[in-house]
Design an enzyme around this catalytic site. Structure first.
Site, PDB file in Angstrom:
ATOM      1  N   GLY A   1    -104.702  40.646 -24.446  1.00 14.86           N
ATOM      2  CA  GLY A   1    -104.238  41.876 -25.090  1.00 14.86           C
ATOM      3  C   GLY A   1    -102.872  41.689 -25.719  1.00 14.86           C
ATOM      4  O   GLY A   1    -102.014  42.568 -25.662  1.00 14.86           O
TER       5      GLY A   1
ATOM      6  N   THR B   1    -100.966  40.171 -29.513  1.00 15.06           N
ATOM      7  CA  THR B   1    -101.203  40.480 -30.929  1.00 15.06           C
ATOM      8  C   THR B   1    -102.616  40.052 -31.329  1.00 15.06           C
ATOM      9  O   THR B   1    -103.329  40.783 -32.020  1.00 15.06           O
ATOM     10  CB  THR B   1    -100.160  39.756 -31.802  1.00 15.06           C
ATOM     11  OG1 THR B   1     -98.870  40.100 -31.305  1.00 15.06           O
ATOM     12  CG2 THR B   1    -100.259  40.173 -33.242  1.00 15.06           C
ATOM     13  N   ALA B   2    -103.035  38.864 -30.890  1.00 22.13           N
ATOM     14  CA  ALA B   2    -104.359  38.363 -31.288  1.00 22.13           C
ATOM     15  C   ALA B   2    -105.465  39.243 -30.713  1.00 22.13           C
ATOM     16  O   ALA B   2    -106.434  39.586 -31.411  1.00 22.13           O
ATOM     17  CB  ALA B   2    -104.542  36.924 -30.832  1.00 22.13           C
TER      18      ALA B   2
ATOM     19  N   GLU C   1     -92.687  38.251 -35.071  1.00 21.42           N
ATOM     20  CA  GLU C   1     -92.224  39.482 -35.722  1.00 21.42           C
ATOM     21  C   GLU C   1     -92.190  39.394 -37.231  1.00 21.42           C
ATOM     22  O   GLU C   1     -91.897  40.369 -37.890  1.00 21.42           O
ATOM     23  CB  GLU C   1     -90.821  39.805 -35.196  1.00 21.42           C
ATOM     24  CG  GLU C   1     -90.832  39.937 -33.685  1.00 21.42           C
ATOM     25  CD  GLU C   1     -89.542  40.456 -33.117  1.00 21.42           C
ATOM     26  OE1 GLU C   1     -88.477  40.089 -33.643  1.00 21.42           O
ATOM     27  OE2 GLU C   1     -89.611  41.223 -32.152  1.00 21.42           O
ATOM     28  N   ALA C   2     -92.468  38.203 -37.774  1.00 21.23           N
ATOM     29  CA  ALA C   2     -92.457  38.069 -39.231  1.00 21.23           C
ATOM     30  C   ALA C   2     -93.862  37.721 -39.695  1.00 21.23           C
ATOM     31  O   ALA C   2     -94.589  36.997 -39.016  1.00 21.23           O
ATOM     32  CB  ALA C   2     -91.480  36.979 -39.662  1.00 21.23           C
TER      33      ALA C   2
ATOM     34  N   LYS D   1     -90.206  42.232 -46.071  1.00 15.19           N
ATOM     35  CA  LYS D   1     -89.878  40.810 -46.226  1.00 15.19           C
ATOM     36  C   LYS D   1     -90.431  40.316 -47.567  1.00 15.19           C
ATOM     37  O   LYS D   1     -91.642  40.396 -47.793  1.00 15.19           O
ATOM     38  CB  LYS D   1     -90.518  40.027 -45.065  1.00 15.19           C
ATOM     39  CG  LYS D   1     -90.451  38.519 -45.215  1.00 15.19           C
ATOM     40  CD  LYS D   1     -91.156  37.811 -44.058  1.00 15.19           C
ATOM     41  CE  LYS D   1     -91.217  36.313 -44.270  1.00 15.19           C
ATOM     42  NZ  LYS D   1     -92.007  35.621 -43.252  1.00 15.19           N
TER      43      LYS D   1
ATOM     44  N   THR E   1     -96.710  31.880 -39.705  1.00 16.95           N
ATOM     45  CA  THR E   1     -98.118  31.762 -40.098  1.00 16.95           C
ATOM     46  C   THR E   1     -99.128  32.063 -38.982  1.00 16.95           C
ATOM     47  O   THR E   1    -100.332  32.015 -39.226  1.00 16.95           O
ATOM     48  CB  THR E   1     -98.397  30.348 -40.643  1.00 16.95           C
ATOM     49  OG1 THR E   1     -97.779  29.396 -39.792  1.00 16.95           O
ATOM     50  CG2 THR E   1     -97.874  30.196 -42.037  1.00 16.95           C
TER      51      THR E   1
END
Ligand code: FAD
Length: 507
Positions: free
Chosen positions: A19, A21-22, A56-57, A85, A351
């Site tokens: 649980g 980000t992915a 975070e980017a 960004k 990435t």
């Protein structure tokens, strides 16, 4: 989820393990894309284990993901303390005091079938040292601290640019969790301890948890992070190590207060054995130091980071260890790895999230609707590997071309043996300013140009067709391009005002 209609063959239950980000990107995306099929989706994660808590980017593709899951960008910016960004500023990679920008946008306008950079090379050869950054709207927006949304109908290439988001990763995952649960995804908080595999075909049948549950599934999405619980452990798919190409293996993340309004860009500043990220958010600045443990101790790495923060530290350091590389197969049997469980490329070009996204797009495109046809996995694995390799080569170029002479880490990075594909690209560039384009390239010609030009790695020749214009004509046309960019920028507003306006609207 729908519980009627045309069946999905063998796949009725998708279980996502993890649980972070992915995991929640997978849940949100699959719940939307498969909503017409009678498939249940469950996320199993363990609050006791937690997530990596960084990331975070992003790159502009995140906008496609948000559209696919039907989240509005203003809502995401508000819920995640996000900012804009337009690219990454690389500081000190070409030596102290040197910097350049990798933008999300095109440079200049091509003419009579010849790419802009050939004219730019010709002008340089004629003694006109025109900064490339002046011919790119995204770079100018970033450097001047402005925001302008890209238009759908650019008049010419000068109007082709895009933006990505910076966001608080935990707030983003929480937002996706709320969305997923609202769309029928079940969430179980439990620690997985064991697995059951089918003795005949080797497929994963069920996982068993510390609190005694047995959770069964037909298709498993492994989002368990670096541990790679399903793909690596249960299915025993080995890790392919790429550290000989990208040897940074540790990071410390340490958020701080912002000293003032920030420009819409990520900054990556070279340090003696790695580099430091600076990611401005609305409520804080995300900082981190990525370094190579063979060249720097953890104590020195932390000191280096603390000595280079713009404001008061507001959290405990998050210390991370990682290896660059990937699982030998990204899809094995009925298990697909998404996120860190599938592989990791250090975060220099932000990435990982786009790799999660493309993994999900690929999984839906090759969805095993009727049976677990192994050809689907073969195609998936081939495409995933190509995408990883292309990204790896782009990252290696950043280190290879450094000009930090006399620092052992950087001296060693200029000497590394190159992957074959990268050598070919560099040769084509040096021979005549050509870009090699390959299937599954995430970064296109302008990105490669920004790197080569940023490091001053320029070919001696331009394309012969660039000689169809004389220097005087080109001088005029370059002046007009700069004027057109300045005219475009007059429609932009300060990035800080844009964020303030959105905050007020969200409130
Ligand atoms: P994790 O966040 O580790 O989540 C793993 C999940 O698995 C957790 O929920 C955990 O509870 C669960 N789990 C594990 N074991 C079990 C078990 N036994 N039982 C039940 N659940 C279990 N990416 C970007 O795109 N941009 C960036 O700027 C960026 N910066 C980064 C900087 C660093 C230093 C690092 C290391 C990574 C960075 N990344 C970045 C990558 C990004 O952080 C990850 O891709 C992203 O967070 C996804 O992680 P994940 O969900 O795969 O794994």
């Amino acid at each position: 989820m729908s519980d009627g209609g045309e069946g999905a063959g063998g796949v009725r239950r998708i279980v996502i393990v993890g649980g972070g980000t992915a995991g929640w990107m997978s849940a949100a995306y699959l719940a939307r894309k498969l909503s017409h099929l009678p498939i249940s989706i469950t996320v199993v994660d363990s609050a006791a284990i937690g997530t990596v808590g960084v990331g975070e980017a992003t790159v502009p593709a995140i906008r496609d993901f948000l559209a696919a899951v039907e989240l509005g960008e203003p809502d995401v910016l508000a819920a995640t303390e996000g900012t804009i960004k337009y690219g990454i500023r690389f500081v000190d990679w070409g030596g102290p005091g040197h910097s350049f920008f990798h933008p999300f946008g095109l440079y200049g306008v091509p003419a009579r079938g010849v790419a802009f950079h050939h004219y730019w090379l010709k002008m340089r050869a004629a003694g006109h040292d025109l900064p490339l950054s002046r011919y790119c709207v995204a770079t100018q927006l970033a450097e001047r601290g402005l925001f302008l949304p890209p238009t759908d109908r650019p008049v010419n290439d000068l109007g082709v640019f895009n933006f990505a988001l910076h966001f608080d990763a935990s707030k983003f995952a929480a937002m996706l969790r709320r969305l997923s649960v609202a769309n029928g995804v079940e969430h179980i908080d439990a620690q997985i301890e064991d697995f059951d595999r089918d003795p005949e075909n080797g497929r994963l049948v069920a996982v068993r948890t510390a609190d005694g549950q047995t959770i069964a599934g037909d298709l498993w999405v492994d989002c368990s992070g670096f541990r790679s619980l399903l793909l690596g452990e249960a299915m025993a798919v080995p890790f392919v190590d790429w550290q000989h190409w990208l040897p940074c293996d540790r990071a410390i993340a340490l958020p701080c207060r912002a000293a003032g309004p920030h420009k819409p860009m990520t900054t990556a500043t070279a340090r003696p054995a790695g580099w430091q990220w600076h990611i401005p958010l609305q409520h804080r600045v995300g900082n981190g130091h990525v370094y190579c443990s063979a060249f720097m101790s953890d104590e020195d790495a932390e000191r280096t980071l603390r000595d280079n923060l713009e404001g008061e530290v507001i959290a405990e350091p998050n210390r991370l260890r990682f290896a660059t590389g990937h699982r030998a197969r990204f899809w094995e049997g009925n298990v697909v790895g998404v996120g860190l469980s599938a592989g990791f490329l250090e975060p220099l070009e932000s990435t990982s999230i786009v790799l999660i996204q493309s993994a999900l797009e690929r999984l839906v495109a090759l969805f095993p609707a009727h049976d677990m046809d192994p050809r689907l996995a073969t195609t998936y694995n081939r495409q995933s590997l190509l995408e990883f390799e292309r990204l790896r080569d782009f990252l290696v170029l950043h280190y290879l071309r450094n000009r930090r002479i006399g620092e052992p880490f950087w001296d060693a990075m200029r000497e590394i043996a190159l992957p074959h594909g990268l050598q070919e690209r560099i040769d084509a560039w040096q021979a005549g300013g050509e870009f090699v384009r390959r299937e599954w390239d995430t970064f296109q010609d302008p990105s490669w140009l920004s790197m080569y030009a940023g490091f001053g790695d320029l070919p001696d020749r331009h394309h012969p067709l660039a000689d169809q214009f004389g220097v005087a004509e080109l001088t005029d046309s370059f002046d007009r391009m700069r004027a057109a960019i300045d005219a475009t920028l007059r429609h932009a507003e300060p990035h800080a005002d844009f964020i303030k306006r959105h905050r007020a609207a969200a409130a």
